[in-house]
Design a protein around this motif. Structure first.
Motif, PDB file in Angstrom:
ATOM      1  N   GLU A  86       6.513   0.763  -0.051  1.00 57.16           N
ATOM      2  CA  GLU A  86       6.970  -0.358  -0.873  1.00 57.16           C
ATOM      3  C   GLU A  86       7.929   0.084  -1.973  1.00 57.16           C
ATOM      4  OE1 GLU A  86       3.908  -3.009  -2.307  1.00 57.16           O
ATOM      5  OE2 GLU A  86       2.737  -2.731  -0.490  1.00 57.16           O
ATOM      6  N   LEU A  87       7.943   1.367  -2.281  1.00 56.46           N
ATOM      7  CA  LEU A  87       8.844   1.840  -3.331  1.00 56.46           C
ATOM      8  C   LEU A  87      10.308   1.589  -2.986  1.00 56.46           C
ATOM      9  CD1 LEU A  87       7.012   5.107  -4.349  1.00 56.46           C
ATOM     10  CD2 LEU A  87       7.510   3.168  -5.867  1.00 56.46           C
ATOM     11  N   GLU A  88      10.629   1.541  -1.704  1.00 55.99           N
ATOM     12  CA  GLU A  88      12.008   1.254  -1.311  1.00 55.99           C
ATOM     13  C   GLU A  88      12.397  -0.160  -1.743  1.00 55.99           C
ATOM     14  OE1 GLU A  88      15.291  -0.340   0.793  1.00 55.99           O
ATOM     15  OE2 GLU A  88      13.233  -0.909   1.334  1.00 55.99           O
ATOM     16  N   LEU A  89      11.489  -1.129  -1.562  1.00 59.85           N
ATOM     17  CA  LEU A  89      11.753  -2.499  -1.996  1.00 59.85           C
ATOM     18  C   LEU A  89      11.747  -2.616  -3.512  1.00 59.85           C
ATOM     19  CD1 LEU A  89       9.614  -4.539   0.572  1.00 59.85           C
ATOM     20  CD2 LEU A  89      12.110  -4.511   0.387  1.00 59.85           C
ATOM     21  N   ILE A  90      10.839  -1.904  -4.153  1.00 60.21           N
ATOM     22  CA  ILE A  90      10.798  -1.907  -5.616  1.00 60.21           C
ATOM     23  C   ILE A  90      12.111  -1.395  -6.176  1.00 60.21           C
ATOM     24  CG2 ILE A  90       9.679  -0.791  -7.592  1.00 60.21           C
ATOM     25  CD1 ILE A  90       7.042  -0.939  -5.973  1.00 60.21           C
ATOM     26  N   ASP A  91      12.630  -0.339  -5.575  1.00 62.70           N
ATOM     27  CA  ASP A  91      13.908   0.231  -5.991  1.00 62.70           C
ATOM     28  C   ASP A  91      15.057  -0.749  -5.722  1.00 62.70           C
ATOM     29  OD1 ASP A  91      15.861   2.185  -6.733  1.00 62.70           O
ATOM     30  OD2 ASP A  91      16.061   2.759  -4.635  1.00 62.70           O
ATOM     31  N   ARG A  92      15.086  -1.314  -4.519  1.00 65.02           N
ATOM     32  CA  ARG A  92      16.194  -2.191  -4.141  1.00 65.02           C
ATOM     33  C   ARG A  92      16.270  -3.436  -5.026  1.00 65.02           C
ATOM     34  NH1 ARG A  92      15.781  -4.931   1.568  1.00 65.02           N
ATOM     35  NH2 ARG A  92      15.207  -2.772   2.098  1.00 65.02           N
ATOM     36  N   HIS A  93      15.118  -3.981  -5.381  1.00 61.14           N
ATOM     37  CA  HIS A  93      15.096  -5.236  -6.126  1.00 61.14           C
ATOM     38  C   HIS A  93      14.867  -5.033  -7.624  1.00 61.14           C
ATOM     39  CE1 HIS A  93      15.334  -7.747  -2.539  1.00 61.14           C
ATOM     40  NE2 HIS A  93      14.506  -6.888  -1.964  1.00 61.14           N
ATOM     41  N   ARG A  94      14.905  -3.783  -8.066  1.00 65.41           N
ATOM     42  CA  ARG A  94      14.787  -3.450  -9.487  1.00 65.41           C
ATOM     43  C   ARG A  94      13.535  -4.070 -10.102  1.00 65.41           C
ATOM     44  NH1 ARG A  94      15.823   0.535  -9.035  1.00 65.41           N
ATOM     45  NH2 ARG A  94      15.764   0.847 -11.268  1.00 65.41           N
ATOM     46  N   LEU A  95      12.421  -3.832  -9.471  1.00 68.02           N
ATOM     47  CA  LEU A  95      11.144  -4.317  -9.973  1.00 68.02           C
ATOM     48  C   LEU A  95      10.496  -3.262 -10.863  1.00 68.02           C
ATOM     49  CD1 LEU A  95       9.767  -5.805  -6.620  1.00 68.02           C
ATOM     50  CD2 LEU A  95      11.052  -6.997  -8.420  1.00 68.02           C
ATOM     51  N   TRP A  96       9.630  -3.718 -11.745  1.00 67.32           N
ATOM     52  CA  TRP A  96       8.775  -2.818 -12.525  1.00 67.32           C
ATOM     53  C   TRP A  96       7.427  -2.747 -11.812  1.00 67.32           C
ATOM     54  CZ3 TRP A  96       9.415  -4.763 -18.292  1.00 67.32           C
ATOM     55  CH2 TRP A  96      10.768  -4.650 -18.658  1.00 67.32           C
ATOM     56  N   THR A  97       6.775  -1.592 -11.911  1.00 67.25           N
ATOM     57  CA  THR A  97       5.499  -1.453 -11.225  1.00 67.25           C
ATOM     58  C   THR A  97       4.428  -0.848 -12.115  1.00 67.25           C
ATOM     59  OG1 THR A  97       4.395  -0.587  -9.246  1.00 67.25           O
ATOM     60  CG2 THR A  97       6.073   0.829 -10.265  1.00 67.25           C
ATOM     61  N   VAL A  98       3.221  -1.338 -11.918  1.00 71.24           N
ATOM     62  CA  VAL A  98       2.045  -0.711 -12.520  1.00 71.24           C
ATOM     63  C   VAL A  98       1.647   0.484 -11.654  1.00 71.24           C
ATOM     64  CG1 VAL A  98      -0.445  -1.017 -12.898  1.00 71.24           C
ATOM     65  CG2 VAL A  98       1.176  -2.752 -13.703  1.00 71.24           C
ATOM     66  N   VAL A  99       1.217   1.541 -12.319  1.00 74.88           N
ATOM     67  CA  VAL A  99       0.576   2.677 -11.663  1.00 74.88           C
ATOM     68  C   VAL A  99      -0.863   2.704 -12.132  1.00 74.88           C
ATOM     69  CG1 VAL A  99       0.416   5.188 -11.665  1.00 74.88           C
ATOM     70  CG2 VAL A  99       2.601   4.090 -11.210  1.00 74.88           C
TER      71      VAL A  99
END
Length: 378
Positions: A86-99
Motif C-alpha cells: 500500500e505504500l506505493e498508493l500512499i506515495d502516489r496520492h501523497r497521503l499521510w500514514t499512521v505507524v
C-alpha cells in the motif's frame, strides 16, 4: 416517493469544525471515516476543504474516494497501511500514514518512494488496541526520524475513556504519553485529542514549544505544534452521557425526518404494532410514520422515545417495524396524513435518542440506510 429522508446541514458542519479547531488549540484533522459518520464523506470534505487543515479516514479506500473526488488537502490513514504494498498508493496520492507497529517502520525503511512521507507514530498509552508500546516507541521514533523516506513526524495516542468525565484514565494515559515523549531528543508535534477530549479535557491538550525552541520551527514545518482529531463533534452530537457546556455549542448536522402516512382512531385497550407491546390506555389517535429499522432507526426503541411532530414534542407508541413506526398523537389534534415528523436533528438530538434506546450517537449516525440525503448550506 417515500417521505423518509436525511438532510445534511453543511453550515452546521463548518461551525462545529471551527469550534473544534478553536478548543483544540492548534490544527485539526476533520475525521470523515465511515462515510463521514453517515453524512457523506465527499460532500463533507468539499464543504470543509477551504478551511480544514486536513482530513482523517480509517483506511486507504476511503482516502482514494476523496482524492478521486478532487480533495487535495492532507489525508491521514488512522489505521495506517495493512500491507507494505500500500505504500506505493500512499506515495502516489501523497497521503499521510499512521505507524502503529514495528513491521510498518521496517516497511517504510525498505520502500522506494518518489518523495518522503509524513508519518504519525502512534503510542499505545493504555487503550491496548493499536500502537507501539512505551518500550518500542522511542526506538521506532528515532529510526523513522533518521530515514530519508520520512519528511516529518507527529506523535499521537488515543484515549479510551475521554467520554467519562469522572474517570482518571484519560489523565493517566496523558501522563504516559508525556513521559514517553520526554525521553525523545526533541519536543515533537503531538496529537492526543478526539472529540470528547477536545470538549471535556482541556488539561491534556499538548503544550506548544516556546518560540525560541529549536523544535518550534520543525513543529511548524510538520503541521503546527499540535493536532486535534474531531470526529463525532463535527456532526453535532454530544459524546458524553449527560449535558455538557461545550457540547451545547454544537449544531446538529443531520436531520432525519419523515411524515405521517396514516392516522388510526383506536378505542381504549387496543394493541399497537408487533407483539402488542403498547396498549392504548384510553381512546386515542395513533400516527404511522414512514420510518423503520431498515432505515437505521433503532428497532428496540422503547415506548416514550421522543420524536417531534410538526415541530412539537411527541413520543413513540409501539414496537418499531422494518419500514414503519407508530407515535402517540395525543396533544396533536391537527396532525394528519402528511404531517412532518422529525426522528432526530435539532429538536430531538441524536445523542438524546441514543440514550433512550441504549445505543450511541455513533451507531445511529453510521447506521443510517436506504433513505436519500439532501444537502443544505453548501
Amino acid at each position: 416517493m417515500r417521505p423518509a429522508r436525511a438532510l445534511i446541514d453543511l453550515q452546521a458542519l463548518r461551525h462545529n469544525y471551527r469550534l473544534a479547531r478553536r478548543l483544540g488549540g492548534g490544527r485539526a484533522l476533520a475525521v470523515v471515516k465511515a462515510d463521514a459518520y453517515g453524512h457523506g464523506a465527499v460532500a463533507c470534505a468539499r464543504a470543509l476543504e477551504a478551511e480544514a487543515d486536513g482530513f482523517a479516514v480509517a483506511a486507504i479506500e476511503e482516502a482514494l474516494e476523496l482524492r478521486e473526488a478532487g480533495i487535495t488537502a492532507p489525508i491521514l490513514l488512522l489505521e495506517g497501511f495493512f500491507e507494505a504494498a500500500e505504500l506505493e498508493l500512499i506515495d502516489r496520492h501523497r497521503l499521510w500514514t499512521v505507524v502503529q507497529a514495528p513491521w510498518q517502520v521496517e516497511a517504510i525503511a525498505r520502500a522506494r518512494l518518489s518523495a518522503p512521507l509524513q508519518v504519525w507514530v502512534k503510542l499505545d498509552s493504555g487503550m491496548h488496541r493499536l500502537g507501539l508500546s512505551p518500550a518500542e516507541f522511542t526506538g521506532a521514533w528515532r529510526r523513522l526520524r533518521a530515514l530519508p523516506q520520512v519528511a516529518g513526524l507527529v506523535a499521537m495516542t488515543h484515549f479510551a475513556r475521554a467520554d467519562e468525565l469522572d474517570s482518571s484514565r484519560t489523565a493517566e494515559q496523558a501522563a504516559v504519553f508525556s513521559d514517553v515523549l520526554a525521553g525523545l531528543d526533541e519536543r515533537p508535534v503531538a496529537s492526543l485529542c478526539n472529540s470528547a477530549a477536545i470538549l471535556g479535557w482541556p488539561a491534556v491538550l499538548p503544550t506548544p514549544p516556546a518560540d525560541r525552541d529549536a523544535d518550534a520551527e520543525r513543529s511548524r514545518e510538520e503541521g503546527g505544534t499540535s493536532w486535534a482529531r474531531p470526529g463525532l463533534m463535527l456532526y453535532g452530537a454530544n459524546p458524553f452521557a449527560g449535558p455538557h457546556a461545550g457540547a451545547d455549542l454544537l449544531r446538529p448536522v443531520m436531520t432525519v425526518e419523515s411524515k405521517l402516512i396514516a392516522v388510526r382512531e383506536l378505542a381504549a385497550g387496543e394493541p399497537v404494532g408487533y407483539g402488542a407491546r403498547y396498549v392504548t390506555p384510553m381512546p386515542m389517535r395513533i400516527g404511522v410514520v414512514a420510518m423503520g429499522y431498515a432505515d437505521g432507526y433503532p428497532q428496540f426503541a422503547p415506548d416514550g422515545t421522543p420524536v417531534s411532530i410538526d415541530g412539537r414534542p411527541g413520543r413513540l407508541a409501539g414496537r418499531v417495524s422494518m419500514d414503519m413506526l407508530t407515535v402517540d398523537l395525543s396533544g396533536h389534534p391537527d396532525a394528519t396524513v402528511g404531517t412532518p415528523v422529525q426522528l432526530w436533528g435539532d429538536r430531538v438530538r441524536a445523542d438524546e435518542l441514543a440514550r433512550h434506546c441504549g445505543t450511541s450517537a455513533y451507531e445511529l449516525l453510521c447506521g443510517l440506510k436506504r433513505m436519500p440525503r439532501g444537502i443544505r448550506g453548501a
